[in-house]
Motif scaffolding. Structure first.
Motif, PDB file in Angstrom:
ATOM      1  N   ILE A 171       0.829  -1.207   0.000  1.00 12.47           N
ATOM      2  CA  ILE A 171       0.000   0.000   0.000  1.00 12.47           C
ATOM      3  C   ILE A 171       0.865   1.261   0.000  1.00 12.47           C
ATOM      4  N   VAL A 172       1.935   1.267   0.819  1.00  8.80           N
ATOM      5  CA  VAL A 172       2.817   2.439   0.891  1.00  8.80           C
ATOM      6  C   VAL A 172       3.462   2.710  -0.466  1.00  8.80           C
ATOM      7  N   ASN A 173       3.901   1.660  -1.146  1.00  8.55           N
ATOM      8  CA  ASN A 173       4.494   1.838  -2.475  1.00  8.55           C
ATOM      9  C   ASN A 173       3.491   2.402  -3.474  1.00  8.55           C
ATOM     10  N   GLU A 174       2.241   1.956  -3.367  1.00  3.56           N
ATOM     11  CA  GLU A 174       1.206   2.488  -4.253  1.00  3.56           C
ATOM     12  C   GLU A 174       0.998   3.988  -4.015  1.00  3.56           C
ATOM     13  N   LEU A 175       1.014   4.405  -2.751  1.00  3.59           N
ATOM     14  CA  LEU A 175       0.848   5.825  -2.422  1.00  3.59           C
ATOM     15  C   LEU A 175       2.045   6.652  -2.905  1.00  3.59           C
ATOM     16  N   LEU A 176       3.256   6.127  -2.710  1.00  5.55           N
ATOM     17  CA  LEU A 176       4.456   6.832  -3.158  1.00  5.55           C
ATOM     18  C   LEU A 176       4.483   6.974  -4.679  1.00  5.55           C
ATOM     19  N   GLN A 177       4.081   5.911  -5.360  1.00  8.17           N
ATOM     20  CA  GLN A 177       4.056   5.955  -6.828  1.00  8.17           C
ATOM     21  C   GLN A 177       2.987   6.925  -7.330  1.00  8.17           C
ATOM     22  N   LYS A 178       1.845   6.925  -6.673  1.00  7.00           N
ATOM     23  CA  LYS A 178       0.755   7.808  -7.073  1.00  7.00           C
ATOM     24  C   LYS A 178       1.160   9.273  -6.952  1.00  7.00           C
ATOM     25  N   ASN A 179       1.963   9.596  -5.953  1.00  6.64           N
ATOM     26  CA  ASN A 179       2.386  10.983  -5.726  1.00  6.64           C
ATOM     27  C   ASN A 179       3.737  11.312  -6.364  1.00  6.64           C
ATOM     28  N   ASN A 180       4.274  10.365  -7.150  1.00  3.40           N
ATOM     29  CA  ASN A 180       5.527  10.596  -7.908  1.00  3.40           C
ATOM     30  C   ASN A 180       6.684  11.051  -7.032  1.00  3.40           C
ATOM     31  N   TYR A 181       6.907  10.325  -5.929  1.00  2.16           N
ATOM     32  CA  TYR A 181       8.026  10.686  -5.065  1.00  2.16           C
ATOM     33  C   TYR A 181       9.331  10.029  -5.498  1.00  2.16           C
ATOM     34  N   GLY A 182       9.285   9.106  -6.435  1.00  2.00           N
ATOM     35  CA  GLY A 182      10.511   8.533  -6.985  1.00  2.00           C
ATOM     36  C   GLY A 182      11.271   7.620  -6.043  1.00  2.00           C
ATOM     37  N   ILE A 183      10.621   7.150  -4.972  1.00  2.00           N
ATOM     38  CA  ILE A 183      11.278   6.221  -4.044  1.00  2.00           C
ATOM     39  C   ILE A 183      10.448   4.949  -3.935  1.00  2.00           C
ATOM     40  N   VAL A 184      11.118   3.858  -3.545  1.00  3.25           N
ATOM     41  CA  VAL A 184      10.457   2.550  -3.414  1.00  3.25           C
ATOM     42  C   VAL A 184      10.779   1.979  -2.044  1.00  3.25           C
ATOM     43  N   VAL A 185       9.751   1.480  -1.354  1.00  4.27           N
ATOM     44  CA  VAL A 185       9.943   0.821  -0.056  1.00  4.27           C
ATOM     45  C   VAL A 185      10.111  -0.677  -0.308  1.00  4.27           C
TER      46      VAL A 185
END
Length: 310
Positions: A171-185
């Motif tokens: 879920i956290v990765n989906e949120l980070l990808q949606k907001n284009n933060y360019g990082i992966v957990v």
């Protein structure tokens, strides 16, 4: 002779070319300055880093491959971003479980920068990226653990923490990808689940009570099992004794029947002997050393005792 000691300065100046020497020195100095200038703007990109090239504050180039590179002096600047995986300790926080219990959750995350340009554009730097990731982790953990009861979280036998960790990571990765933060957990894990200090004592007391109750339940089950086994054993013993006694009575009856038959066959061959035998048997039961008998003198019993009966 005196004239031989006089040095002609004009002739010496012609021999030593000062202008030529000065030009050579200046060329060397210029070459050294240029070399220093050039080498000061060369940089090496290491295996475990990205190099971000900025021009007037704007990102113009991101170098991902290791090797030697060059930036435009005075106009461009280079900064490094980590390419390796990093560990971030999420700040400890309280959450409510499904059964309204409050617990302290301590998580950590393993993460990396996948797209430096997006990370810089939206998070600006590593510190802000970690802060945003921490917010997503906390909100997701709070939401997911809020669907579980307290015992399901802390009890090792019932714990769903393994699957929860995987779900939170996704879920956290989906949120980070949606907001284009360019990082992966890479992974989110719970290091510790504790009770708030004010609740620990009451919960520990309840846990002790539950364990004692469970122990008493096991003891009761053991006693019931023991009594059941004893009752079953007693029943089997009684059945065996009853069968043995019935068999003994049967054998005894058959023996007595055979003995009576033998006696009858023997006695039927001599009636007088049988009469004598029965009389003697009665003597054994009725006469001892202190017995006094009063019988007629001419009775068969008296004649036998006197040895007159044939």
């Amino acid at each position: 002779m005196g004239n031989n000691n006089v040095i002609d300065m004009e002739k010496s100046k012609d021999k030593f070319n000062w202008k030529k020497y000065t030009r050579s020195s200046i060329a060397v100095v210029i070459f050294i300055v240029i070399a220093i200038f050039v080498f000061s703007n060369l940089f090496i990109v290491k295996e475990n880093e990205y190099k971000v090239i900025r021009q007037f504050g704007e990102v113009v180039r991101i170098i991902k491959e290791p090797g030697l590179n060059y930036k435009i002096p005075f106009i461009q600047s280079a900064e490094s971003l980590p390419k390796y995986q990093m560990t971030y300790d999420v700040e400890e926080a309280e959450i409510n479980t499904k059964d309204k219990k409050r617990i302290l959750i301590d998580n950590y995350a393993v993460w990396r920068i996948e797209d430096p340009k997006k990370m810089i554009s939206n998070a600006r730097n590593v510190v802000n990226a970690e802060a945003k990731m921490s917010e997503f982790i906390f909100s997701t953990v709070r939401s997911e653990l809020g669907k579980l009861n307290y015992d399901e979280i802390i009890n090792d036998e019932k714990s769903s923490r393994g699957s929860i960790n995987d779900k939170v990571t996704k879920i956290v990765n989906e949120l980070l990808q949606k907001n284009n933060y360019g990082i992966v957990v890479t992974d989110v894990r719970m290091k510790r689940t504790d009770l708030p200090e004010e609740n620990e004592k009451s919960v520990f007391t309840r846990m002790i009570s539950e364990r004692e109750s469970k122990a008493q339940e096991y003891l009761s089950m053991g006693d019931a099992g023991k009594n059941r086994i004893i009752a079953e054993t007693d029943r089997q013993v009684k059945e065996m004794l009853a069968k043995a006694e019935a068999e003994a009575n049967r054998i005894r009856g058959e023996g007595e029947e055979a003995a009576a038959k033998t006696y009858n066959e023997a006695y039927s061959k001599d009636a007088n002997f049988y009469s004598l035998f029965r009389t003697l048997e009665s003597y054994k039961k009725t006469i001892d050393e202190e017995t006094v008998l009063i019988i007629p003198f001419d009775s068969p019993y008296a004649k036998i005792l006197m040895g007159e009966e044939n």
